[in-house]
Design an enzyme around this catalytic site. Structure first.
Site, PDB file in Angstrom:
ATOM      1  CD1 TRP A   1       6.690   1.066  -0.918  1.00 48.96           C
ATOM      2  CD2 TRP A   1       4.466   1.083  -1.195  1.00 48.96           C
ATOM      3  NE1 TRP A   1       6.426   0.767  -2.243  1.00 48.96           N
ATOM      4  CE2 TRP A   1       5.064   0.778  -2.439  1.00 48.96           C
ATOM      5  CE3 TRP A   1       3.066   1.148  -1.120  1.00 48.96           C
ATOM      6  CZ2 TRP A   1       4.319   0.540  -3.594  1.00 48.96           C
ATOM      7  CZ3 TRP A   1       2.333   0.912  -2.284  1.00 48.96           C
ATOM      8  CH2 TRP A   1       2.954   0.614  -3.493  1.00 48.96           C
TER       9      TRP A   1
ATOM     10  CG  ASN B   1       8.179  -1.024  -4.626  1.00 48.46           C
ATOM     11  OD1 ASN B   1       8.428  -0.255  -3.726  1.00 48.46           O
ATOM     12  ND2 ASN B   1       8.747  -0.915  -5.809  1.00 48.46           N
ATOM     13  CG  ASP B   2      10.307  -3.597  -7.498  1.00 49.15           C
ATOM     14  OD1 ASP B   2       9.090  -3.445  -7.427  1.00 49.15           O
ATOM     15  OD2 ASP B   2      11.036  -2.938  -8.266  1.00 49.15           O
TER      16      ASP B   2
ATOM     17  CD  GLN C   1      13.215  -0.635  -4.831  1.00 48.25           C
ATOM     18  OE1 GLN C   1      12.836   0.357  -5.434  1.00 48.25           O
ATOM     19  NE2 GLN C   1      14.471  -0.781  -4.421  1.00 48.25           N
TER      20      GLN C   1
ATOM     21  CD1 TRP D   1      14.110   4.116  -6.431  1.00 49.80           C
ATOM     22  CD2 TRP D   1      13.602   4.160  -8.611  1.00 49.80           C
ATOM     23  NE1 TRP D   1      13.193   5.120  -6.623  1.00 49.80           N
ATOM     24  CE2 TRP D   1      12.864   5.167  -7.949  1.00 49.80           C
ATOM     25  CE3 TRP D   1      13.448   4.010  -9.992  1.00 49.80           C
ATOM     26  CZ2 TRP D   1      11.978   6.012  -8.637  1.00 49.80           C
ATOM     27  CZ3 TRP D   1      12.576   4.839 -10.679  1.00 49.80           C
ATOM     28  CH2 TRP D   1      11.840   5.830  -9.999  1.00 49.80           C
ATOM     29  CB  SER D   2      14.707  -2.617  -8.555  1.00 53.22           C
ATOM     30  OG  SER D   2      13.573  -2.701  -7.739  1.00 53.22           O
TER      31      SER D   2
ATOM     32  NE  ARG E   1      12.224   1.974 -13.731  1.00 54.53           N
ATOM     33  CZ  ARG E   1      11.568   2.735 -14.588  1.00 54.53           C
ATOM     34  NH1 ARG E   1      12.177   3.766 -15.163  1.00 54.53           N
ATOM     35  NH2 ARG E   1      10.318   2.480 -14.894  1.00 54.53           N
ATOM     36  CG  ASP E   2      14.587  -1.800 -12.591  1.00 56.72           C
ATOM     37  OD1 ASP E   2      14.876  -1.030 -11.661  1.00 56.72           O
ATOM     38  OD2 ASP E   2      13.460  -1.851 -13.104  1.00 56.72           O
TER      39      ASP E   2
ATOM     40  CD  GLU F   1       8.726  -0.623 -14.117  1.00 57.39           C
ATOM     41  OE1 GLU F   1       7.750  -1.269 -13.700  1.00 57.39           O
ATOM     42  OE2 GLU F   1       9.001   0.522 -13.707  1.00 57.39           O
TER      43      GLU F   1
HETATM   44  N1  DQQ Z   1      10.262  -0.369  -8.911  1.00 58.74           N
HETATM   45  C1  DQQ Z   1      11.509   0.303  -8.678  1.00 58.74           C
HETATM   46  C2  DQQ Z   1      12.114   0.493 -10.020  1.00 58.74           C
HETATM   47  C3  DQQ Z   1      11.457  -0.562 -10.848  1.00 58.74           C
HETATM   48  C4  DQQ Z   1      10.052  -0.555 -10.317  1.00 58.74           C
HETATM   49  C5  DQQ Z   1      11.245   1.589  -7.929  1.00 58.74           C
HETATM   50  C6  DQQ Z   1       9.281  -1.820 -10.618  1.00 58.74           C
HETATM   51  O1  DQQ Z   1      13.541   0.350  -9.973  1.00 58.74           O
HETATM   52  O2  DQQ Z   1      11.538  -0.289 -12.226  1.00 58.74           O
HETATM   53  O3  DQQ Z   1      10.649   1.341  -6.675  1.00 58.74           O
HETATM   54  O4  DQQ Z   1       8.234  -2.022  -9.702  1.00 58.74           O
END
Ligand code: DQQ
Length: 486
Positions: A33, A35-36, A52, A96-97, A157-158, A213
């Protein structure tokens, strides 16, 4: 498990290479997997992309920072995982991001630690070597823990950090108890101690949105841009253009960079040249079970540059380095066809770029790609003058039932008799469209048949006037891989 993937990433890639849906020229990890995009930086002559990543499977969870680097933004080398969750610390259940900055010439990751949804502190990690392979978490962690008054516990977050007048500034995504969403502004002299400076900007935007986000805040063409992703359910990527006085942001223009649900959580960074570069996560459009079966999920978008056009719309263009991937070329000039017609292109493939210009727009026209000879599977995209919209239609893309099928649209006004320019990138299951240098649409498709590789041009209710067409087969970015499908 974590070790296994990155000892021989190329072996893993080779094992996966014959999957007909696995992209060949978009970045994705060897497996599992993603993601960001996170931590974009150019350092020591290489572009670094962190992401991620779940090393344990093709589902979201146990998030680490994966790592790859590139000399040209196109060909990537896999590196060991950069950031791992650590028991007993502010990131014990996930890293996380976040982003990457240079603190006195040391690449430094500023990211969200995940303990649980009520406990998501900001964290720091320092690079220990020139290739950004070894990382040390800061002894000052966690560096921001308390949420300002009025911010909901679960939505904080982020971090996106920049240097301004010899001080560090950061924005974080948040949601407030009154239901508005927004971004929070912080300042720091040393990255370890942060002072909350209030809400940079907030807005309700829409009742269905509960969190902004992955905010990005940066200067572009003499304006400031606030760009963020609309949660929940990947409702698109939105931006404001405006002025900034060091504490507050005053937008005067807004819009979607792209409506959801495939393009999400972009990160923007200015590299060592003038370009503002963006990568985004392209989601899958199929079930968790199918992702697990495939052994991978999630792709990075093509890298694009950001610009403001004359009307202050934020637009993206693929970086020129992508042209490195062009192989066999097919060219057409000045083709006229009567209305309601099809034109089949002699070149076929599943990894292609199309660059076309049509004139005298007044009906509907576009392309069919990933198409079987009997049209049972086909993906269409084009422009509908009466509706004033560009579209990607995946309703017939696949004979399997489970995957996403939809008509995704983007408003685009072309005067009657005007010009339509379509630039399209097809990479097996990934579609990225750039239309009239104004709108973008990303999609995912999962054709089942090996012969789904024809390309056609169609027109409805208008004569088709094709000024130019350039079509290229693309080579894959991992050179050892013999892709079965082109
Ligand atoms: N993905 C991260 C977060 C963010 C989200 C977690 C956005 O930090 O807000 O995997 O896709």
């Amino acid at each position: 498990m974590v070790k296994e993937f990155f000892e021989n990433p190329m072996d893993t890639r080779l094992r996966m290479a014959n999957d007909p849906h696995r992209p060949g020229y978009h970045f994705l990890p060897p497996r599992n997997w993603m993601n960001d995009p996170n931590g974009l930086i150019k350092w020591n002559g290489r572009y670094h992309l962190f992401y991620q990543f779940n090393p344990y499977g093709a589902l979201w969870g146990s998030i680490h920072w994966g790592h790859a680097s590139s000399k040209d933004l196109i060909h990537w080398k896999d590196h060991p995982i950069a950031l791992l969750p650590e028991i007993g610390s502010g990131d014990e259940n996930g890293c996380w991001s976040g982003c990457m900055i240079l603190d006195r010439d040391i690449p430094t990751a500023v990211y969200t630690g995940f303990v649980d949804y009520n406990n998501t502190p900001m964290m720091l990690a320092y690079s220990k070597d020139n290739d950004l392979l070894d990382w040390e978490k800061s002894p000052h962690n966690p560096v921001i823990t308390d949420k300002p008054k009025g911010v909901r516990e679960t939505d904080f977050r982020d971090p996106y950090v920049w240097r301004e007048d010899k001080i560090w500034k950061a924005v974080l995504g948040g949601r407030f108890l009154d239901g508005q969403c927004g971004v929070l502004l912080y300042e720091s002299h040393n990255l370890a101690e942060w002072i909350y400076k209030g809400i940079l900007y907030q807005n309700r935007l829409h009742d269905s949105i509960t969190m902004w986000e992955c905010p990005n805040f940066f200067a572009l063409d003499g304006q400031y841009i606030l760009l963020f992703s609309l949660s929940p359910n990947f409702q698109g990527v939105y931006y404001y253009v405006g002025d900034y006085d060091g504490l507050r942001f005053y937008p005067n223009k807004e819009g979607y960079l792209e409506t959801g649900p495939i393009f999400y959580a972009p990160q923007v960074r200015q590299f060592d040249d003038e370009r503002m570069i963006l990568f985004a996560w392209l989601l899958e459009g199929r079930s968790d079970e199918e992702n697990e079966q495939a052994g991978w999920a999630g792709v990075q978008s093509l890298p694009v540059t950001l610009e403001l056009d004359d009307s202050k719309n934020l637009i993206t263009r693929p970086v020129n380095e992508i042209n490195l991937l062009r192989e066999s070329n097919y060219v057409l000039h000045d083709v006229h066809l009567p209305a309601n017609n099809f034109h089949e292109i002699p070149l076929r493939g599943r990894m292609i770029e199309i660059d076309a210009e049509f004139e005298n727009i007044q009906g509907e026209l576009g392309f069919q790609v990933l198409t079987t000879p009997d049209n049972m599977e086909t993906t269409k995209f084009g422009y509908d003058f009466l509706r004033g919209e560009a579209y990607l239609d995946t309703i017939q893309s696949s004979l399997t039932k489970g995957c996403m099928r939809s008509r995704q649209t983007a408003k685009l006004l072309i005067d009657r008799g005007g010009t339509l320019k379509i630039r399209a990138f097809i990479d097996k299951s990934v579609i990225e469209l750039f239309i009239n240098d104004q709108v973008r649409i990303s999609g995912r498709v999962y054709p089942t048949r090996e012969d789904a590789e024809l390309i056609k041009i169609y027109s409805h209710n208008q004569e088709l006037i094709l000024k130019t067409l350039n079509l290229w087969n693309f080579r894959g970015i991992w050179p050892d891989i013999k892709t079965f499908y082109k």
